[in-house]
Design a protein around this motif. Structure first.
Motif, PDB file in Angstrom:
ATOM      1  N   SER A  96       0.852  -1.187   0.000  1.00 23.11           N
ATOM      2  CA  SER A  96       0.000   0.000   0.000  1.00 23.11           C
ATOM      3  C   SER A  96       0.888   1.238   0.000  1.00 23.11           C
ATOM      4  N   HIS A  97       0.275   2.383  -0.314  1.00 18.26           N
ATOM      5  CA  HIS A  97       1.000   3.654  -0.326  1.00 18.26           C
ATOM      6  C   HIS A  97       0.944   4.233   1.078  1.00 18.26           C
ATOM      7  N   VAL A  98       1.993   3.978   1.856  1.00 21.85           N
ATOM      8  CA  VAL A  98       1.991   4.353   3.267  1.00 21.85           C
ATOM      9  C   VAL A  98       1.930   5.865   3.440  1.00 21.85           C
ATOM     10  N   THR A  99       2.658   6.607   2.609  1.00 23.61           N
ATOM     11  CA  THR A  99       2.713   8.063   2.763  1.00 23.61           C
ATOM     12  C   THR A  99       1.344   8.698   2.557  1.00 23.61           C
ATOM     13  N   GLU A 100       0.640   8.268   1.518  1.00 17.43           N
ATOM     14  CA  GLU A 100      -0.689   8.832   1.265  1.00 17.43           C
ATOM     15  C   GLU A 100      -1.660   8.494   2.392  1.00 17.43           C
ATOM     16  N   GLU A 101      -1.611   7.258   2.887  1.00 15.20           N
ATOM     17  CA  GLU A 101      -2.501   6.876   3.983  1.00 15.20           C
ATOM     18  C   GLU A 101      -2.193   7.675   5.247  1.00 15.20           C
ATOM     19  N   PHE A 102      -0.903   7.909   5.511  1.00 19.96           N
ATOM     20  CA  PHE A 102      -0.528   8.658   6.713  1.00 19.96           C
ATOM     21  C   PHE A 102      -0.961  10.117   6.598  1.00 19.96           C
ATOM     22  N   GLU A 103      -0.719  10.721   5.450  1.00 18.60           N
ATOM     23  CA  GLU A 103      -1.047  12.133   5.279  1.00 18.60           C
ATOM     24  C   GLU A 103      -2.545  12.379   5.192  1.00 18.60           C
ATOM     25  N   SER A 104      -3.316  11.356   4.825  1.00 20.19           N
ATOM     26  CA  SER A 104      -4.764  11.540   4.732  1.00 20.19           C
ATOM     27  C   SER A 104      -5.411  11.715   6.109  1.00 20.19           C
ATOM     28  N   PHE A 108      -5.574  19.941  10.024  1.00 23.81           N
ATOM     29  CA  PHE A 108      -5.135  21.186   9.392  1.00 23.81           C
ATOM     30  C   PHE A 108      -3.914  21.761  10.108  1.00 23.81           C
ATOM     31  N   GLY A 109      -3.918  21.713  11.447  1.00 30.26           N
ATOM     32  CA  GLY A 109      -2.778  22.236  12.197  1.00 30.26           C
ATOM     33  C   GLY A 109      -1.503  21.454  11.925  1.00 30.26           C
ATOM     34  N   GLN A 110      -1.620  20.149  11.786  1.00 33.53           N
ATOM     35  CA  GLN A 110      -0.440  19.335  11.502  1.00 33.53           C
ATOM     36  C   GLN A 110       0.109  19.621  10.106  1.00 33.53           C
ATOM     37  N   ARG A 111      -0.794  19.781   9.147  1.00 31.25           N
ATOM     38  CA  ARG A 111      -0.335  20.122   7.794  1.00 31.25           C
ATOM     39  C   ARG A 111       0.330  21.498   7.775  1.00 31.25           C
ATOM     40  N   LEU A 112      -0.253  22.443   8.530  1.00 25.24           N
ATOM     41  CA  LEU A 112       0.311  23.790   8.577  1.00 25.24           C
ATOM     42  C   LEU A 112       1.693  23.783   9.214  1.00 25.24           C
ATOM     43  N   SER A 113       1.851  23.023  10.303  1.00 25.97           N
ATOM     44  CA  SER A 113       3.157  22.965  10.959  1.00 25.97           C
ATOM     45  C   SER A 113       4.198  22.306  10.058  1.00 25.97           C
ATOM     46  N   ASP A 114       3.789  21.321   9.279  1.00 22.93           N
ATOM     47  CA  ASP A 114       4.735  20.688   8.347  1.00 22.93           C
ATOM     48  C   ASP A 114       5.185  21.677   7.275  1.00 22.93           C
ATOM     49  N   ARG A 115       4.247  22.485   6.800  1.00 16.72           N
ATOM     50  CA  ARG A 115       4.620  23.473   5.778  1.00 16.72           C
ATOM     51  C   ARG A 115       5.522  24.551   6.360  1.00 16.72           C
ATOM     52  N   ILE A 116       5.233  24.974   7.601  1.00 19.45           N
ATOM     53  CA  ILE A 116       6.089  25.982   8.238  1.00 19.45           C
ATOM     54  C   ILE A 116       7.491  25.427   8.457  1.00 19.45           C
ATOM     55  N   ALA A 117       7.559  24.168   8.924  1.00 13.62           N
ATOM     56  CA  ALA A 117       8.870  23.555   9.142  1.00 13.62           C
ATOM     57  C   ALA A 117       9.620  23.382   7.829  1.00 13.62           C
ATOM     58  N   ASN A 177       8.585  14.834  14.765  1.00 18.87           N
ATOM     59  CA  ASN A 177       7.926  13.685  15.405  1.00 18.87           C
ATOM     60  C   ASN A 177       6.993  12.974  14.434  1.00 18.87           C
ATOM     61  N   ARG A 178       6.272  13.751  13.635  1.00 19.67           N
ATOM     62  CA  ARG A 178       5.401  13.125  12.634  1.00 19.67           C
ATOM     63  C   ARG A 178       6.215  12.417  11.558  1.00 19.67           C
ATOM     64  N   GLN A 179       7.354  12.981  11.210  1.00 18.96           N
ATOM     65  CA  GLN A 179       8.213  12.318  10.231  1.00 18.96           C
ATOM     66  C   GLN A 179       8.754  11.006  10.782  1.00 18.96           C
TER      67      GLN A 179
END
Length: 251
Positions: A96-104, A108-117, A177-179
């Motif tokens: 399976s596509h692990v990255t897509e499943e994890f990011e799904s 919103f806050g987690q996505r925003l923090s990833d973009r800021i980082a 940590n999410r990475q």
């Protein structure tokens, strides 16, 4: 133990489920690996080399053998190994596509923090930040030299930089940590794929051995038929070569 119908002599029927050779592939018990046959014998003590077994039941006991093998090697099966064994039984794909499943599942806050980082660790951020510092110092030392809003040694700038670092550091740590969680998930997925591949290779070896044994049995049968034909031809030719005795002349 379930009741099985009586098997007639010479009938190729699975003695476990009762299926005959017209509905499924039947395998002689002599072709079953001893380790798998041992597991079958634990449930069916009357198991013998004269029995037959269908491929469905044989694959079931092969999976049981794999489970037993894993338990002997690693102790009690973990949930991951149990999932792999179940996928072998149901012929289910684990890839399976692990990255897509994890990011799904990210908020919103987690996505925003990833973009800021991601932005904070780029050359674009470094150049913009260096430009802001130069402009800040240029304004307070050249343009507003008589009445600067942040005179040297730029105490307000130090305060802004400290606040920025205090906010940016935990955001970057959350992203890291999410990475790490994503990497652990990917490593677990790779382990399941590798384990399933190893077990399927073992089963493939068993199936190849079964095919070779089956072909060898067929070759032996063909050879026996050929020997019978040769023997019949030899007998027929020996009869033709017997000299016919002439009848005795009448006296």
């Amino acid at each position: 133990m379930e009741q099985r119908r009586k098997i007639l002599p010479g009938e190729r029927v699975c003695q476990i489920c009762g299926k005959d050779e017209h509905t499924t592939e039947i395998v002689p018990a002599v072709l079953v690996r001893p380790a798998v046959a041992k597991i079958i014998k634990e449930k069916y003590p009357e198991w013998s080399s004269e029995w037959f077994i269908c491929m469905d039941d044989l694959n079931h006991y092969r999976n049981e053998y794999v489970r037993t093998l894993l338990e002997l090697e690693r102790g009690e099966l973990s949930s991951i190994e149990q999932e792999v064994v179940d996928s072998l039984r149901t012929h289910e794909l684990l890839a399976s596509h692990v990255t897509e499943e994890f990011e799904s599942h990210l908020t919103f806050g987690q996505r925003l923090s990833d973009r800021i980082a991601s932005f904070g660790g780029s050359w674009k951020f470094i150049m913009i930040f260096a430009g802001v510092l130069c402009v800040w110092m240029f304004i307070n030392t050249v343009i507003l030299i008589k009445k600067p809003f942040d005179p040297y040694p730029f105490i307000l700038l130090n305060l802004v930089l400290s606040c920025l670092a205090a906010i940016q550091a935990p955001i970057i740590m959350m992203s890291q940590n999410r990475q790490e969680a994503k990497d652990r998930l990917r490593a677990t997925h790779d382990y399941k794929i590798n384990l399933k591949a190893e077990l399927e290779i073992r089963q493939l070896h068993q199936k190849i051995d079964h095919v070779l044994s089956h072909q060898w049995e067929r070759l032996v049968e063909i050879q026996e038929i050929q020997l019978d034909l040769i023997e019949e031809i030899r007998k027929y030719r020996s009869k033709e070569l017997v000299p016919i005795k002439p009848e005795s002349s009448a006296r």
